[in-house]
Design an enzyme around this catalytic site. Structure first.
Site, PDB file in Angstrom:
ATOM      1  N   SER A 146      30.079 -90.822 -27.244  1.00 56.92           N
ATOM      2  CA  SER A 146      30.568 -90.000 -27.165  1.00 56.92           C
ATOM      3  C   SER A 146      30.010 -88.860 -27.154  1.00 56.92           C
ATOM      4  O   SER A 146      28.896 -88.386 -27.689  1.00 56.92           O
ATOM      5  CB  SER A 146      31.959 -89.548 -28.625  1.00 56.92           C
ATOM      6  N   TYR A 201      32.624 -89.088 -37.206  1.00 52.64           N
ATOM      7  CA  TYR A 201      32.531 -89.452 -35.864  1.00 52.64           C
ATOM      8  C   TYR A 201      31.626 -89.447 -35.005  1.00 52.64           C
ATOM      9  O   TYR A 201      30.354 -90.129 -34.642  1.00 52.64           O
ATOM     10  CB  TYR A 201      33.948 -89.084 -35.452  1.00 52.64           C
TER      11      TYR A 201
END
Length: 267
Positions: free
Chosen positions: A129, A142
């Site tokens: 990501s 995250y």
């Protein structure tokens, strides 16, 4: 011979788009889900696999190799979102997120490497990501799990060079998928000191996903990497400003970049 591809988390979102696109291009694609019985109309095979359970990983890889005789490409796509003030996220949820986003891909890679060494070939693509390149407010866990996978890939590439096994990361920005619905959201507590900034940031994050890019952009990026003889360590796919934010982090002083992020998230 057509290449055989395994996509973890291939039943929805980015994984589904990649699987359908590669199937159309003539690849033999296997996706995975913890509940494959829900996806009987999938355009490619969906097998049962939980990245947190080694026995399901071994069983799925064995099934594919027994049927196809090889496994050319692994796409580590299975992942989970998580939001909240770090102070307020339960330790169990933090560990669960790392189990899926970090230790899960490691489990699948370890299970598949003996076969790829035997073949003297293979490509592993880790879907990370853009959030993994920076510590984002209320997405810190995250960011950390995806950032850890980015660094792991750099080390793995050097360890695998003697076996003709390639590994790379593809870091997506915000895409129009159902990831927001599957996230763990730390609850907005009435008496929390983070209630207002976390609530505002949560609304902004969900809006970014809702207006995100077409997942087929990721599918095309994956095909391009598969067809690249020597993939680079890192690729980024998404809106220009999301990718440019990584460049800014490299060139701006840390405090300036931090202020820029805080302004973006209205903190």
């Amino acid at each position: 011979m057509n290449k055989v591809v395994l996509i973890t988390g291939g039943s929805s979102g980015i994984g589904k788009s990649i699987g359908e696109f590669l199937t159309e291009k003539g690849f033999i694609v296997y996706g995975t889900s913890r509940n494959p019985e829900r996806y009987t109309e999938s355009k490619f095979s969906i097998l049962q696999l939980d990245v947190k359970k080694m026995e399901t990983i071994q069983q799925t890889i064995t099934t594919i190799i027994k049927k196809e005789g090889k496994l050319d490409v692994l796409i580590n796509n299975a992942g989970a979102g998580i939001t909240g003030a770090i102070e307020e996220i339960p330790e169990s949820e933090i560990k669960a997120n790392f189990d899926t986003n970090f230790f899960g891909p490691i489990n699948v890679i370890k299970a598949l490497l003996p076969q790829m060494r035997k073949q003297q070939s293979g490509l592993i693509i880790n879907i990370t990501s853009i959030a993994g390149y920076m510590g984002l407010p209320y997405r810190g866990i995250y960011s950390a799990s995806k950032g850890a996978l980015e660094l792991l890939t750099e080390a793995f590439r050097m360890e695998l060079k003697d076996f003709n096994i390639k590994m790379t990361n593809i870091a997506p920005g915000d895409f129009a998928t159902n990831i927001a619905a599957g996230r763990y959201h730390a609850p907005l507590l009435e008496n929390s000191p983070y209630k207002k900034p976390y609530g505002n940031t949560l609304e902004l994050m969900n809006a970014h996903v809702d207006s995100g890019s077409d997942p087929n952009l990721m599918a095309r990026a994956v095909l391009k990497v598969i067809n690249t003889k020597n993939p680079k360590p890192h690729y980024k796919v998404g809106a220009f400003m999301q990718k440019f934010s990584i460049v800014l982090k490299r060139v701006l002083p840390d405090t300036v970049y931090e202020k820029m992020l805080m302004k973006h998230y209205k903190l």
